[in-house]
Design a protein around this motif. Sequence first.
Motif, mmCIF file in Angstrom:
data_model
loop_
_atom_site.group_PDB
_atom_site.id
_atom_site.type_symbol
_atom_site.label_atom_id
_atom_site.label_comp_id
_atom_site.label_asym_id
_atom_site.label_seq_id
_atom_site.Cartn_x
_atom_site.Cartn_y
_atom_site.Cartn_z
ATOM 1 N N ALA A 174 -2.761 6.690 7.754
ATOM 2 C CA ALA A 174 -2.433 7.056 9.133
ATOM 3 C C ALA A 174 -3.284 6.300 10.136
ATOM 4 C CB ALA A 174 -2.612 8.562 9.332
ATOM 5 N N GLU A 175 -4.484 5.857 9.741
ATOM 6 C CA GLU A 175 -5.355 5.158 10.667
ATOM 7 C C GLU A 175 -5.074 3.659 10.719
ATOM 8 O OE1 GLU A 175 -9.106 8.236 10.309
ATOM 9 O OE2 GLU A 175 -9.449 6.105 10.262
ATOM 10 N N ARG A 176 -4.117 3.187 9.931
ATOM 11 C CA ARG A 176 -3.728 1.778 9.987
ATOM 12 C C ARG A 176 -2.657 1.570 11.061
ATOM 13 N NH1 ARG A 176 -5.111 -1.430 5.585
ATOM 14 N NH2 ARG A 176 -6.267 -0.345 3.948
ATOM 15 N N ARG A 177 -2.473 0.355 11.425
ATOM 16 C CA ARG A 177 -1.412 0.023 12.383
ATOM 17 C C ARG A 177 -0.093 -0.025 11.634
ATOM 18 N NH1 ARG A 177 -3.132 -5.229 15.573
ATOM 19 N NH2 ARG A 177 -1.152 -4.788 16.534
ATOM 20 N N LEU A 178 0.790 0.934 11.930
ATOM 21 C CA LEU A 178 2.064 1.048 11.230
ATOM 22 C C LEU A 178 3.208 0.987 12.220
ATOM 23 C CD1 LEU A 178 1.173 4.018 8.819
ATOM 24 C CD2 LEU A 178 1.170 1.586 8.274
ATOM 25 N N ALA A 179 4.365 0.590 11.715
ATOM 26 C CA ALA A 179 5.581 0.685 12.517
ATOM 27 C C ALA A 179 5.907 2.161 12.756
ATOM 28 C CB ALA A 179 6.740 -0.021 11.813
ATOM 29 N N ALA A 180 6.660 2.418 13.822
ATOM 30 C CA ALA A 180 6.953 3.812 14.203
ATOM 31 C C ALA A 180 7.611 4.603 13.076
ATOM 32 C CB ALA A 180 7.823 3.828 15.461
ATOM 33 N N PRO A 181 8.621 4.063 12.358
ATOM 34 C CA PRO A 181 9.209 4.861 11.253
ATOM 35 C C PRO A 181 8.199 5.173 10.159
ATOM 36 C CG PRO A 181 10.658 3.051 11.893
ATOM 37 C CD PRO A 181 9.364 2.810 12.584
ATOM 38 N N SER A 182 7.364 4.173 9.821
ATOM 39 C CA SER A 182 6.363 4.429 8.767
ATOM 40 C C SER A 182 5.348 5.454 9.237
ATOM 41 C CB SER A 182 5.670 3.112 8.399
ATOM 42 O OG SER A 182 6.606 2.191 7.892
ATOM 43 N N ARG A 183 4.933 5.357 10.503
ATOM 44 C CA ARG A 183 3.957 6.333 11.016
ATOM 45 C C ARG A 183 4.549 7.738 11.015
ATOM 46 N NH1 ARG A 183 -0.691 5.924 13.327
ATOM 47 N NH2 ARG A 183 -0.521 3.671 13.352
ATOM 48 N N ALA A 184 5.842 7.857 11.322
ATOM 49 C CA ALA A 184 6.474 9.180 11.296
ATOM 50 C C ALA A 184 6.475 9.747 9.883
ATOM 51 C CB ALA A 184 7.897 9.085 11.842
ATOM 52 N N LEU A 185 6.782 8.891 8.890
ATOM 53 C CA LEU A 185 6.761 9.355 7.497
ATOM 54 C C LEU A 185 5.361 9.786 7.079
ATOM 55 C CD1 LEU A 185 9.088 6.720 5.790
ATOM 56 C CD2 LEU A 185 9.592 9.121 6.244
ATOM 57 N N VAL A 186 4.349 9.019 7.488
ATOM 58 C CA VAL A 186 2.972 9.393 7.140
ATOM 59 C C VAL A 186 2.604 10.719 7.786
ATOM 60 C CG1 VAL A 186 0.556 8.735 7.416
ATOM 61 C CG2 VAL A 186 2.241 7.022 6.755
ATOM 62 N N ARG A 187 3.036 10.877 9.063
ATOM 63 C CA ARG A 187 2.716 12.138 9.750
ATOM 64 C C ARG A 187 3.415 13.317 9.073
ATOM 65 N NH1 ARG A 187 3.762 10.403 14.271
ATOM 66 N NH2 ARG A 187 5.917 11.071 14.474
ATOM 67 N N GLN A 188 4.678 13.144 8.676
ATOM 68 C CA GLN A 188 5.386 14.226 7.989
ATOM 69 C C GLN A 188 4.750 14.535 6.642
ATOM 70 O OE1 GLN A 188 9.410 12.862 7.838
ATOM 71 N NE2 GLN A 188 9.800 13.171 10.008
ATOM 72 N N THR A 189 4.279 13.489 5.946
ATOM 73 C CA THR A 189 3.585 13.720 4.673
ATOM 74 C C THR A 189 2.308 14.513 4.896
ATOM 75 O OG1 THR A 189 4.479 11.625 3.847
ATOM 76 C CG2 THR A 189 2.616 12.586 2.655
ATOM 77 N N GLY A 190 1.553 14.178 5.961
ATOM 78 C CA GLY A 190 0.338 14.932 6.259
ATOM 79 C C GLY A 190 0.626 16.387 6.574
ATOM 80 N N VAL A 191 1.713 16.628 7.330
ATOM 81 C CA VAL A 191 2.083 18.017 7.634
ATOM 82 C C VAL A 191 2.448 18.772 6.361
ATOM 83 C CG1 VAL A 191 3.794 19.457 8.811
ATOM 84 C CG2 VAL A 191 2.802 17.496 9.982
ATOM 85 N N ALA A 192 3.207 18.085 5.458
ATOM 86 C CA ALA A 192 3.580 18.735 4.198
ATOM 87 C C ALA A 192 2.342 19.057 3.364
ATOM 88 C CB ALA A 192 4.534 17.832 3.414
ATOM 89 N N GLU A 244 0.830 -1.206 0.000
ATOM 90 C CA GLU A 244 0.000 0.000 0.000
ATOM 91 C C GLU A 244 0.866 1.258 0.000
ATOM 92 O OE1 GLU A 244 -3.829 -1.864 2.392
ATOM 93 O OE2 GLU A 244 -2.544 -0.379 3.334
ATOM 94 N N LEU A 245 1.962 1.223 0.776
ATOM 95 C CA LEU A 245 2.844 2.388 0.799
ATOM 96 C C LEU A 245 3.464 2.626 -0.577
ATOM 97 C CD1 LEU A 245 4.094 4.600 2.497
ATOM 98 C CD2 LEU A 245 5.934 3.034 3.122
ATOM 99 N N ALA A 246 3.820 1.533 -1.263
ATOM 100 C CA ALA A 246 4.375 1.688 -2.612
ATOM 101 C C ALA A 246 3.346 2.296 -3.551
ATOM 102 C CB ALA A 246 4.843 0.329 -3.141
ATOM 103 N N GLU A 247 2.080 1.867 -3.420
ATOM 104 C CA GLU A 247 1.028 2.444 -4.257
ATOM 105 C C GLU A 247 0.841 3.928 -3.955
ATOM 106 O OE1 GLU A 247 -1.676 -1.623 -4.703
ATOM 107 O OE2 GLU A 247 -2.379 0.063 -3.497
ATOM 108 N N ARG A 248 0.904 4.267 -2.654
ATOM 109 C CA ARG A 248 0.771 5.690 -2.297
ATOM 110 C C ARG A 248 1.934 6.504 -2.875
ATOM 111 N NH1 ARG A 248 -2.831 3.024 -1.062
ATOM 112 N NH2 ARG A 248 -4.214 3.164 0.755
ATOM 113 N N ASN A 249 3.128 5.908 -2.853
ATOM 114 C CA ASN A 249 4.280 6.615 -3.417
ATOM 115 C C ASN A 249 4.100 6.845 -4.915
ATOM 116 O OD1 ASN A 249 5.582 6.750 -0.968
ATOM 117 N ND2 ASN A 249 6.724 4.865 -1.264
#
Length: 743
Positions: free
Chosen positions: A410-428, A217-222
């Motif tokens: 962001a509402e899925r269960r993610l590992a901490a590094p992936s969640r940080a990347l999602v959060r930074q993407t949301g901020v951007a 899913e992350l690859a598709e989002r990318n």
Amino acid sequence: MAEADRPTAEDLNTLAERIRQLEKINEALIDRVERSSDVQGGAFSMFEAAIALEAMVRDRTAALEQALSSLNEANAEMAEAHRDADAARVRLRDAIESLPDGFALFDADDRLLLHNEAYLGFWPALRGRDLSSVTFGEIAEMAAQSGLPVGSLVSRERWLADRLSQHAKADRVHVQALADGRWVQINELKTSEGGRVGIYTDVTEVKAEDARERARELAERNLVLQATLDTLSEGVCHYGLDRRLLVRNQGMVRLLGLDARGSKRLETHAGLLSYCRDRLGIDCTSALEWRETGEQVETPCVLGGRHFIIRSTPLTPGGGMAFSFDDITERVQDRNALREAAEMLERRVAERTTALQAEIAERREVEGQLRAAKTAAEHANRDKTRFLAAASHDLLQPLNAARLFVSALAERRLAAPSRALVRQTGVALDSVEDLLEALFEISRLDAGAITPAWSAIELEPMLAALRIEFAAVARAEGLSLDIPVTDVWVRSDIRLLRRILQNFLSNAIRYTAQGCVSITIAAQEDGARITVRDTGPGIAPEHQEAIFEEFRRLESTQRIPGKGLGLAIVRRAATMLGHRLDVESTPGQGSAFSVLVPLAEARSDRGGDTSRPVRPGVTGTQSLLVIDNDPAILAGMAALLRNWGHQVATATGPLDTEAAEAIAAGIDMIIADYHLDDGMRGDEAIAILRKAAGREIPALVITADRSDEVKAALAQARVPMLNKPVKPAQLRALMRNMLGNGA
């Protein structure tokens, strides 16, 4: 014999004691008869005593035999019960051993009563130990010492404390990572006797599959984000902290004329600088210099004979640098052409001034040209307005899709590094959205696309709304907010005046570290002065004019998030309304921004509340229909809404088979885009679906078109709207308001 009628051990002990007493009495009576003699020598008395004694002995003997028979029956029943219990215990042990999951039972004193071999498979450190009276705390200590739980490798004491707390509560399922790569799911429950029972399940494969799904899913989002970047006309590239290329779009390839060799050179920041200097002959290498901190810098440059604006932005913390290349060659050429045309016109006017008759003819010609220029300007202004509407839609469409995908991720269960990347993407994405909205608003004000709607305004409802809007923001920043109650009426445009006060309050709260933010209203002869005061850092006199320019921010506030566009919008709105702005500020003592608004007479016809009533009592999963002609938007919206627990159907139009099936199945709400295929609008699609359903289905429209015509059309249709890109919190709040707490 029924279970309740069986004698207990206490009953058997009492019966045995009674038998012993009867035996003693019998022996005493027999002894007394044998030794007794008739004092008077009466043989008849002795005979009567012997008969009575015989009867007593017979009665006591019968009672003794009956008691012995009951005792034998009880002993037989107890033996049978012991055999049944042993058989049940064996069956229970076999059943537990047949379980693929680990099983452990602890008594009220937390001592291990029962476990199976699968349980020892999770904790090899327990094998070979005497577990007959071991407690859970001792088992947890042995597991921590073995280093098998990953958490114990980080902090053994903390892991042990957390594990004992989880075992004591025994109210939920939790997952433990093991150092050998396995994952174990632990489900603990309390027994009726105060003990604990635990089921240990190996979920390693489930975890691995979940990780693979998240990676896919992350690859598709990318891919979606890369496609979004490729739609931009500007060239964009992003370098990480190691100064290696993370991402670039097709605009870079096109604008810089990259071939395979050139693309390879751009894989590092040094390669980008070398390519632009050696191959394109850039005249300002400072535009590409690396900076760890600071704001965005715009530098005009010439590359390969074309004019560019290069924007460099440090992405802190830990984000590297981003560069964008905007080709402005045509704009520069247009400015030069206009300058040459103006110079030529001046020469022609100077030549014609020598003759009066020629001057009159020239003036008439110039007047005609001016009228034509005015007409062309009016057409250009209308074209610009239409362009802004189209540009807002086209730019915000992919941004809206990206936001929906990021929110769903962001509402899925993610590992901490992936969640940080999602959060930074949301901020951007939030930053891009705020910037685009501000730029569109400035462009609309400059183009005259917004015209004031003058009316008498009661300030109190507006101030009450601002109180609600900014109270939570001020409280989160630790500030007190004071907005008074007033009965003053003014004459202005309610949307633009509210926008001015919103920007004043937003800036005051953003730049005030402690203290308070307040509004005061002072009625004067020339109008009502509305002032927003703060206890922030203040502004030096030499900077009080510059802060109203676009992208101008003071050096002391560079660390605070913002784009420097809020006050630029305030100045344009105030200029359009003819309201005077004033600034009073002293460094270190705070600032006061005020606007002078004409007074108006109070009106008695304030009207009623036309807000739509909330539909009560709707809870649980809702059935939703989403209509949009963009597949990316449909996929992102469906993922977001399904993460919230709703059933979602999607369609590209009201006449699609999917829409008809959803209406036939019964839906609770319609969410439609405003601009659909074949010229159809979202409110028209909603009307068609409502007619097909035969009922007034709750519905809302999502659009990137911020024009007054769209707002008027949706207001006429009584359909709520949200602007793209959609903020999930706003969408969820509106759905909750329309459907009840179920949203």
